[in-house]
Design a protein around this motif. Structure first.
Motif: not given
Length: 206
Positions: A35-56
């Motif tokens: 997901t993040v990789t595709l957003a980056k390649v698509a040119g999205c300037p802001e990519i927010v990731v949310c994941s439960p704590s604690p993050i591995n």
């Protein structure tokens, strides 16, 4: 007679996207990479990731390498709500991507219209159709990869006309499952309806 000029398509990346990465039972690094990789390649300037704590740490590293610009220790329906509506610390996004449990899916459904969403996904399912040229070790690996989600709602099947492939796949499943750190989750899925069939009228439960 003048020839009409062909119209050109123009694609603009979304300014700010949200990525939800499940992590309650296991760090899904693969979700970050898909997901993040595709957003980056698509040119999205802001990519927010949310994941439960604690993050591995592995997941955090993957997010950094893939191109995430922000990472929040925030999980479940509340993470979807935060990205969709915004909070004091999390600025709202334009669209949310990524899988999740029933509560995450329900939150995405309720907030659709306030924010764009990718889809309302259901439990993981896999059907492998194999002939006598298939490699049993590959079949087993594919089935176990889906079963490893481990919620108990997943379903995995193998359909084959080859007795050799059937027996080989069952042997490989037993061999490979012993090396998995999440064996108990995998076994729960396999015990709850994994079915292997050989031709018409021949069926064995996994």
């Amino acid at each position: 007679m003048r020839r009409a000029e062909a119209s050109a398509e123009k694609f603009d990346p979304l300014e700010r996207v949200g990525i939800y990465v499940p992590g309650g039972t296991a760090p899904l690094v693969s979700t970050v990479l898909m997901t993040v990789t595709l957003a980056k390649v698509a040119g999205c300037p802001e990519i927010v990731v949310c994941s439960p704590s604690p993050i591995n740490p592995a997941l955090l590293y993957a997010a950094h390498v893939a191109g995430a610009t922000e990472v929040y220790q925030l999980g479940g329906a509340q993470a979807v709500a935060a990205m969709a509506l915004g909070t004091r610390s999390v600025q709202r996004v334009v669209k949310i991507f990524g899988p999740g449990n029933a509560y995450v899916t329900a939150a995405k459904k309720l907030l659709f219209g306030r924010v764009g969403i990718d889809l309302l996904s259901g439990p993981s399912e896999l059907l492998v159709v194999a002939d006598d040229s298939a490699e049993p070790s590959f079949i087993a690996a594919d089935m176990l990869a889906q079963a490893e989600h481990g919620s108990g709602s997943e379903r995995v099947w193998l359909v084959t006309t080859s007795e050799t492939v059937l027996q080989g796949s069952q042997t490989e499943i037993e061999k490979q499952i012993g090396k998995l750190g999440r064996r108990e989750f995998v076994q729960r899925v396999l015990d709850n309806g994994a079915v292997v069939r050989v031709g018409e009228g021949h069926e064995t439960g996994g």
